[in-house]
Design an enzyme around this catalytic site. Structure first.
Site, PDB file in Angstrom:
ATOM      1  N   ASP A  45      35.474 -11.060 -28.290  1.00 35.90           N
ATOM      2  CA  ASP A  45      34.534 -11.121 -29.524  1.00 35.90           C
ATOM      3  C   ASP A  45      35.214 -11.079 -30.443  1.00 35.90           C
ATOM      4  O   ASP A  45      35.113  -9.882 -30.615  1.00 35.90           O
ATOM      5  CB  ASP A  45      33.306 -11.085 -28.613  1.00 35.90           C
ATOM      6  N   ARG A  47      32.779  -9.544 -33.157  1.00 36.24           N
ATOM      7  CA  ARG A  47      31.984  -8.545 -32.947  1.00 36.24           C
ATOM      8  C   ARG A  47      32.291  -7.483 -32.256  1.00 36.24           C
ATOM      9  O   ARG A  47      31.391  -6.063 -32.423  1.00 36.24           O
ATOM     10  CB  ARG A  47      30.497  -9.132 -33.280  1.00 36.24           C
TER      11      ARG A  47
END
Ligand code: CO
Length: 211
Positions: A45, A47
């Protein structure tokens, strides 16, 4: 032309120039030495970047990322990273870092086929099955996912302990410490969910006696 792609390269030049300005030896030092104390096994991911969220610099964390931060015992990629970091770099800590709201974990909780990724997500479905009663007793979908994220991290840390790589290093060198963390996208804070000291007793089914 400045598009998003070209911007990456421009920003790279600016970053390198800034580093040199702050510390003229920055790159020559890193060129000759890599001795990170940590191996990070995290989710792909975008993030959840290992260095940024831990406030660390290049050279401090050896990183492996895949969908839903899995430790799959037949994954040659993960095993190669583990072997190299434990036996050559001699890392002191291995961190499995998941994150709440993980798309991989969410997908594994559905019955929707996502092609070849099904095979990867199957490993998370297995974790769900091991903890079926607890997960299925949670009514709220988000809380359900988040609890499975935590249990998945716990299971992946246990998968590390089941490898001969970790068991051998525990026996010979009393390292690495294993840690399971979950990062919150909402406030940026990491929660610790499991710690395993070197030499922690495992289910004897998984303990090798000839290392
Ligand atoms: Co994820």
């Amino acid at each position: 032309m400045i598009n998003a792609y070209n911007k990456l390269l421009l920003q790279n030049k600016a970053w390198a120039a800034e580093k040199i300005e702050e510390d003229p030896e920055y790159f020559s030092r890193l060129t000759h030495l890599q001795e990170p104390e940590f191996l990070w096994i995290g989710c792909s991911d975008s993030r959840v970047p290992a260095n940024e969220i831990t406030g660390t610099n290049p050279g401090e964390i050896f990183v492996h990322r895949n969908i839903a931060n899995m430790v799959v015992h037949t994954d040659l990629n993960m095993l190669s990273v583990l072997e190299y970091s434990v036996n050559v770099l001699k890392v002191k800590h291995v961190i499995v870092c998941g994150h709440y709201g993980c798309g991989g974990v969410k997908a594994a909780m559905t019955r929707h086929s996502v092609g070849i990724i099904n095979k990867w997500l199957r490993n998370i479905k297995d974790v769900h099955r091991f903890h079926r009663e607890e997960i299925d007793s949670i009514a709220d979908e988000e809380l359900k996912t988040n609890r499975l994220v935590e249990l998945n991290v716990q299971e992946q840390v246990m998968n590390l302990a089941k490898t001969s790589i970790v068991q051998k290093a525990w026996k010979e060198d009393h390292r690495p410490h294993l840690h399971g963390w979950v990062y919150s996208l909402q406030d940026g804070i990491i929660k610790r969910v499991i710690e395993m000291e070197p030499g922690t007793a495992l289910d004897p089914l998984y303990e090798f006696d000839n290392l």
